[in-house]
Design a protein around this motif. Structure first.
Motif, PDB file in Angstrom:
ATOM      1  N   THR A 113       0.697  -1.065  -0.216  1.00 15.72           N
ATOM      2  CA  THR A 113       0.166  -0.187   0.054  1.00 15.72           C
ATOM      3  C   THR A 113       0.750   1.157  -0.193  1.00 15.72           C
ATOM      4  O   THR A 113       0.539   2.417  -0.843  1.00 15.72           O
ATOM      5  N   ARG A 114       1.878   1.503   0.855  1.00 14.14           N
ATOM      6  CA  ARG A 114       2.863   2.822   0.937  1.00 14.14           C
ATOM      7  C   ARG A 114       3.408   2.679  -0.388  1.00 14.14           C
ATOM      8  O   ARG A 114       3.060   3.774  -1.155  1.00 14.14           O
ATOM      9  N   GLU A 115       4.062   1.664  -1.543  1.00 17.40           N
ATOM     10  CA  GLU A 115       4.309   1.658  -3.016  1.00 17.40           C
ATOM     11  C   GLU A 115       3.808   2.201  -3.336  1.00 17.40           C
ATOM     12  O   GLU A 115       3.799   3.776  -4.593  1.00 17.40           O
ATOM     13  N   LYS A 116       2.147   2.154  -3.488  1.00 18.99           N
ATOM     14  CA  LYS A 116       1.017   2.067  -4.291  1.00 18.99           C
ATOM     15  C   LYS A 116       0.419   4.301  -4.593  1.00 18.99           C
ATOM     16  O   LYS A 116       0.618   4.288  -4.887  1.00 18.99           O
ATOM     17  N   LEU A 117       0.923   4.393  -2.491  1.00 19.98           N
ATOM     18  CA  LEU A 117      -0.041   5.603  -2.573  1.00 19.98           C
ATOM     19  C   LEU A 117       1.484   6.659  -2.735  1.00 19.98           C
ATOM     20  O   LEU A 117       1.148   7.207  -3.516  1.00 19.98           O
ATOM     21  N   ILE A 118       2.985   6.307  -2.721  1.00 24.08           N
ATOM     22  CA  ILE A 118       3.806   6.940  -2.923  1.00 24.08           C
ATOM     23  C   ILE A 118       4.039   6.713  -4.458  1.00 24.08           C
ATOM     24  O   ILE A 118       4.471   8.592  -4.552  1.00 24.08           O
ATOM     25  N   ASN A 119       3.914   6.363  -5.136  1.00 25.83           N
ATOM     26  CA  ASN A 119       3.271   6.074  -6.759  1.00 25.83           C
ATOM     27  C   ASN A 119       2.158   7.295  -7.208  1.00 25.83           C
ATOM     28  O   ASN A 119       2.927   7.505  -8.823  1.00 25.83           O
ATOM     29  N   ASP A 120       1.763   7.751  -6.383  1.00 28.94           N
ATOM     30  CA  ASP A 120       0.592   7.740  -6.613  1.00 28.94           C
ATOM     31  C   ASP A 120       0.675   9.599  -7.404  1.00 28.94           C
ATOM     32  O   ASP A 120       0.970  10.534  -6.114  1.00 28.94           O
ATOM     33  N   PRO A 121      -0.299  10.091  -7.840  1.00 27.20           N
ATOM     34  CA  PRO A 121       0.253  11.214  -8.729  1.00 27.20           C
ATOM     35  C   PRO A 121      -0.046  12.307  -7.479  1.00 27.20           C
ATOM     36  O   PRO A 121       0.874  13.317  -7.077  1.00 27.20           O
ATOM     37  N   LYS A 122      -1.168  12.016  -7.024  1.00 30.86           N
ATOM     38  CA  LYS A 122      -1.723  13.431  -5.597  1.00 30.86           C
ATOM     39  C   LYS A 122      -0.631  12.805  -4.707  1.00 30.86           C
ATOM     40  O   LYS A 122      -0.496  13.803  -3.422  1.00 30.86           O
ATOM     41  N   PHE A 123       0.834  11.945  -4.497  1.00 29.70           N
ATOM     42  CA  PHE A 123       1.327  11.920  -3.145  1.00 29.70           C
ATOM     43  C   PHE A 123       2.230  13.165  -3.159  1.00 29.70           C
ATOM     44  O   PHE A 123       2.839  13.646  -1.699  1.00 29.70           O
TER      45      PHE A 123
ATOM     46  N   ASP B 268       5.947   9.404   8.532  1.00 34.35           N
ATOM     47  CA  ASP B 268       4.955   9.558   6.272  1.00 34.35           C
ATOM     48  C   ASP B 268       4.559   8.979   7.150  1.00 34.35           C
ATOM     49  O   ASP B 268       2.880   9.104   5.302  1.00 34.35           O
ATOM     50  N   ASN B 269       3.498   8.123   6.991  1.00 29.93           N
ATOM     51  CA  ASN B 269       2.121   7.725   7.138  1.00 29.93           C
ATOM     52  C   ASN B 269       0.957   7.857   7.467  1.00 29.93           C
ATOM     53  O   ASN B 269       0.226   7.981   6.096  1.00 29.93           O
TER      54      ASN B 269
ATOM     55  N   ILE C 169       1.350  16.150  -4.086  1.00 33.46           N
ATOM     56  CA  ILE C 169       0.243  17.486  -3.087  1.00 33.46           C
ATOM     57  C   ILE C 169       0.681  16.976  -1.578  1.00 33.46           C
ATOM     58  O   ILE C 169       0.215  18.151  -1.449  1.00 33.46           O
ATOM     59  N   ALA C 170      -0.015  16.032  -1.785  1.00 36.74           N
ATOM     60  CA  ALA C 170      -0.015  15.374   0.256  1.00 36.74           C
ATOM     61  C   ALA C 170       0.769  15.901   0.923  1.00 36.74           C
ATOM     62  O   ALA C 170       0.639  16.644   2.122  1.00 36.74           O
ATOM     63  N   GLN C 171       2.796  15.239   0.849  1.00 36.20           N
ATOM     64  CA  GLN C 171       3.393  15.668   0.793  1.00 36.20           C
ATOM     65  C   GLN C 171       3.226  17.301   1.099  1.00 36.20           C
ATOM     66  O   GLN C 171       4.545  17.621   2.183  1.00 36.20           O
ATOM     67  N   SER C 172       3.907  17.756  -0.301  1.00 36.36           N
ATOM     68  CA  SER C 172       3.537  19.436  -0.154  1.00 36.36           C
ATOM     69  C   SER C 172       2.458  20.000   0.790  1.00 36.36           C
ATOM     70  O   SER C 172       3.419  21.194   1.410  1.00 36.36           O
ATOM     71  N   ILE C 173       1.406  19.747   1.239  1.00 36.54           N
ATOM     72  CA  ILE C 173       0.553  19.812   2.293  1.00 36.54           C
ATOM     73  C   ILE C 173       1.633  19.834   3.408  1.00 36.54           C
ATOM     74  O   ILE C 173       1.282  20.686   4.851  1.00 36.54           O
ATOM     75  N   CYS C 174       1.809  18.793   3.975  1.00 41.85           N
ATOM     76  CA  CYS C 174       2.195  18.331   5.033  1.00 41.85           C
ATOM     77  C   CYS C 174       3.590  18.981   5.681  1.00 41.85           C
ATOM     78  O   CYS C 174       3.649  19.852   6.965  1.00 41.85           O
ATOM     79  N   ASN C 175       4.753  19.490   4.455  1.00 36.99           N
ATOM     80  CA  ASN C 175       5.772  19.817   4.703  1.00 36.99           C
ATOM     81  C   ASN C 175       5.647  21.178   5.121  1.00 36.99           C
ATOM     82  O   ASN C 175       6.009  21.859   6.257  1.00 36.99           O
ATOM     83  N   ASN C 176       4.207  22.547   4.393  1.00 42.52           N
ATOM     84  CA  ASN C 176       4.145  23.526   4.425  1.00 42.52           C
ATOM     85  C   ASN C 176       3.276  23.447   6.480  1.00 42.52           C
ATOM     86  O   ASN C 176       3.286  24.312   7.260  1.00 42.52           O
ATOM     87  N   ILE C 177       2.589  22.625   6.755  1.00 42.59           N
ATOM     88  CA  ILE C 177       2.085  22.367   7.979  1.00 42.59           C
ATOM     89  C   ILE C 177       2.930  22.407   9.215  1.00 42.59           C
ATOM     90  O   ILE C 177       3.171  22.755   9.692  1.00 42.59           O
ATOM     91  N   GLU C 178       3.998  21.421   8.714  1.00 39.17           N
ATOM     92  CA  GLU C 178       5.163  21.416   9.216  1.00 39.17           C
ATOM     93  C   GLU C 178       6.087  22.758  10.092  1.00 39.17           C
ATOM     94  O   GLU C 178       6.637  22.977  10.565  1.00 39.17           O
ATOM     95  N   GLU C 179       6.623  23.582   8.915  1.00 35.38           N
ATOM     96  CA  GLU C 179       6.931  25.032   9.131  1.00 35.38           C
ATOM     97  C   GLU C 179       6.502  25.733   9.793  1.00 35.38           C
ATOM     98  O   GLU C 179       6.718  26.338   9.917  1.00 35.38           O
ATOM     99  N   GLU C 180       4.908  25.282   9.345  1.00 39.92           N
ATOM    100  CA  GLU C 180       4.400  26.651  10.201  1.00 39.92           C
ATOM    101  C   GLU C 180       4.118  26.130  11.530  1.00 39.92           C
ATOM    102  O   GLU C 180       3.865  27.229  12.130  1.00 39.92           O
ATOM    103  N   ILE C 181       4.184  24.499  12.138  1.00 40.84           N
ATOM    104  CA  ILE C 181       3.856  25.142  13.436  1.00 40.84           C
ATOM    105  C   ILE C 181       4.522  23.768  14.266  1.00 40.84           C
ATOM    106  O   ILE C 181       4.485  24.015  15.691  1.00 40.84           O
ATOM    107  N   GLU C 182       5.916  23.389  13.568  1.00 37.83           N
ATOM    108  CA  GLU C 182       6.933  22.592  13.968  1.00 37.83           C
ATOM    109  C   GLU C 182       5.917  21.895  14.568  1.00 37.83           C
ATOM    110  O   GLU C 182       6.967  20.906  16.155  1.00 37.83           O
ATOM    111  N   ILE C 183       5.349  21.079  14.747  1.00 36.42           N
ATOM    112  CA  ILE C 183       5.341  19.273  14.408  1.00 36.42           C
ATOM    113  C   ILE C 183       5.277  18.878  13.455  1.00 36.42           C
ATOM    114  O   ILE C 183       4.985  18.855  12.241  1.00 36.42           O
TER     115      ILE C 183
END
Length: 649
Positions: A245-255, A275-276, A257-271
């Motif tokens: 499942t991990r491999e399938k989701l990582i290879n999905d084009p929408k991954f 990866d899951n 977007i999700a990665q960018s959203i999570c990175n931006n949130i981490e930068e904003e609130i330092e939490i």
């Protein structure tokens, strides 16, 4: 006190509007018949007698709550949510209450609640509570969740973390925002003053960055999933995926977007977001209704589309003699919708369709096409779409059907549609507007609610919105019901009808397929009785009977006002018919009471007549006065007199 959850919802609807609201609108919102609405209004007025208010009704306008002692009424409203919804609940309602309570504890991080505490909250005995817990466990079992004891701390929901999150989100859609308030409060405790604003900002930035557009429903749900991620992580709860499942989701084009959203949130609130959790967000973005804005990436011909859509459109052509293979708008937007819907079915993600009853009543033929499409999806993918997703798919077909009837005309005014319920709705509304106002209107874009601003307003002549906008400018027109006849009159244009032959329609009824004073106990026994008669008279085969039952399970055929219309088009039906059963007493048919059943069988040779006959029946039978006249019929001749008065479509 209010001991009925539906009455509580009704009082909520009436107090949240300053305008008259019609019985029909209340029927659609609450999913009940007009008779039920009238009964509920009567019950509410009895409750309100000494509460400083009453519900008035005006002919042709609807219902409105009138307050004459504001302090007394406000005190009543304040008490409703504290105690009144607890008294006189049924066993099933108490089971639902228990589930919501346990989900609330999950969000808050409370490890358990004792049965004594629960019994006290519900004002019932421990023995009654134990029965309610059993019922709650049976409900949860359907999604692989359970209720377990936690040493001396009481009971809690147990099971897969992803299932728990899915159920939390599902209940947030269904239970009047109660769980949403709990989640928002927990979210605020984690983030403080930042709260939801920065989540919206980050999500919008990434949508635009990756050149995608979300429907408002999908947008709100992704905001909800992000909140759930942060709240559950804060309580040390996380998702686990296997390597496949991990491999399938990582290879999905929408991954990305999700990665960018999570990175931006981490930068904003330092939490740190695990990866899951990025994979969890990827799964939900993949299952959302996204529209690519990069026109070079949009499919323009069927040859470039996948096999599933080709098979669906080919089958529709065979069954209904409708060729959509050259409809590039349908191909461009239905394909992505189906892919997202399949992902939702695959991952067990539910999406609410607030217009489902409206679609059933106004676009029955498009709904039938969508059900046929779902049968191909089930055959090729092994997945059944939910009734809500089938309803959304029907909107795409409804728009395609409109396009087959009308040509685009020249326009004099530019307009933008603001639509909060998704692509299918906006496409259907766009087509209907262009069809009815083709000499005056040019729809230049359809946008979700969150993109609307004053710049948009200044660049066009008209804003046609399915959601109320704060701006009260004359340019803004609020459409509530997908442009029905009243709304067309509101925009000062007369609705054009396609007329069918009433004499041809009446011939579909036969006296030996007319049954009165039928005594049955439930939906299945009703269909069984009618279909057995049809088999006896050689109208259908046993195979057709089974198809009718299967069709019913895909999407219930109850349409409100005590009416259900099961139907089938099948090559084994040699002669088209409409069987009529007037029940002695109303029965429960899924979530509606039904007393009049009209079972339609259409021969494939008559498939050209399928649409006008079905629509003519629906358009007339949604009138409660017509239904009451039919139910009063004591013989076939009286029934025919009622049918002869049916209006053409």
């Amino acid at each position: 006190m209010i001991g009925n959850i539906r009455l509580q919802k009704l009082i909520e609807i009436l107090t949240n509007t300053n305008q008259d609201i019609t019985g029909k609108e209340l029927c659609n919102v609450l999913g009940v018949s007009s008779r039920t609405i009238r009964s509920d209004i009567k019950d509410l007025n009895s409750i309100l007698e000494d509460k400083g208010a009453m519900i008035s009704s005006k002919k042709s306008k609807g219902y409105k709550i009138e307050v004459f002692e504001e302090n007394k009424f406000n005190s009543f409203l304040k008490n409703i949510n504290e105690n009144d919804d607890i008294y006189n609940l049924t066993g099933e309602e108490r089971a639902q209450y228990i589930i919501v309570k346990l989900l609330t504890n999950e969000i808050k991080g409370i490890e358990g609640i004792t049965q004594i505490e629960l019994a006290d909250e519900l004002y019932i005995s421990l023995s009654s509570l134990k029965n309610d817990i059993k019922l709650a466990k049976s409900i949860l079992l359907k999604i692989d969740l359970d209720i377990e004891k936690v040493s001396n701390k009481g009971i809690k929901i147990s099971g897969n973390e992803e299932s728990i999150r899915g159920y939390i989100n599902g209940y947030m859609l269904s239970y009047n925002g109660f769980l949403k308030d709990v989640l928002d409060l927990s979210f605020k405790e984690i983030l403080g003053d930042k709260e939801e604003i920065f989540i919206n900002s980050i999500l919008k930035d990434n949508i635009f960055k990756f050149k995608y557009r979300l429907s408002d429903i999908s947008y709100r749900e992704i905001v909800s999933y992000i909140k759930i991620i942060l709240v559950r992580n804060y309580k040390n709860k996380t998702i686990n995926y296997n390597e496949s499942t991990r491999e399938k989701l990582i290879n999905d084009p929408k991954f990305k977007i999700a990665q960018s959203i999570c990175n931006n949130i981490e930068e904003e609130i330092e939490i740190k977001i695990l990866d899951n959790e990025v994979l969890y967000l990827t799964k939900h973005i993949t299952s959302s209704s996204l529209i690519e804005e990069d026109k070079d990436r949009i499919i323009s011909t069927l040859e470039n589309e996948d096999k599933l859509l080709i098979d669906i459109l080919s089958y529709i052509k065979d069954i209904f003699n409708l060729d959509f293979t050259k409809d590039t708008i349908l191909i461009n937007f239905l394909g992505p919708h189906i892919k997202a819907a399949i992902n939702r079915a695959k991952y067990g993600i539910k999406i609410e369709n607030p217009m489902l009853n409206l679609i059933k009543n106004n676009y029955p033929f498009a709904l039938e096409i969508a059900i046929v499409a779902n049968s191909i999806i089930k055959s090729e993918q092994g997945l059944n779409l939910t009734e809500d997703d089938i309803g959304f798919m029907a909107l795409h077909f409804a728009a395609a059907l409109e396009r087959t009837k009308h040509n685009n005309g020249c326009t004099v005014k530019n307009a933008i549609i603001v639509c909060t319920t998704g692509v299918g709705t906006s496409l259907l509304l766009k087509v209907k507007l262009e069809a009815h106002f083709k000499d005056r209107l040019n729809i230049i874009d359809t946008i979700p609610f969150y993109e609307f601003n004053n710049v948009t307003l200044n660049n066009v002549d008209l804003i046609i919105s399915t959601v109320p906008l704060e701006n009260k400018c004359d340019k803004v027109i609020h459409i509530k019901r997908l442009l029905d006849s009243d709304e067309i009159k509101l925009i000062e244009y007369k609705l054009d009808y396609n007329y069918s032959n009433p004499n041809d329609f009446i011939k579909r009824f036969n006296e030996r397929l007319f049954f009165i004073d039928v005594e049955v106990s439930d939906r299945d026994s009703t269909i069984d009785l009618i279909t057995n008669k049809l088999i006896k008279y050689n109208y259908i085969t046993e195979g057709v009977k089974q198809e009718i039952f299967k069709r019913e399970k895909l999407a219930g055929t109850q349409i409100g006002n005590l009416v259900a219309i099961p139907h089938s088009i099948n090559e084994d039906i040699k002669e088209s018919f409409i069987a009529v059963a007037i029940l002695k007493k109303p029965i429960q048919w899924d979530n509606e009471k039904v007393q009049l059943v009209l079972l339609i069988g259409m021969s494939t040779k008559d498939k050209h007549n399928w649409k006008p006959h079905l629509e003519q029946l629906y358009k007339n039978i949604i009138d409660i006065n017509v239904v009451e006249d039919v139910i009063k019929s004591t013989n076939f001749e009286e029934f025919k007199k009622v049918v002869n008065k049916f209006k053409n479509i």
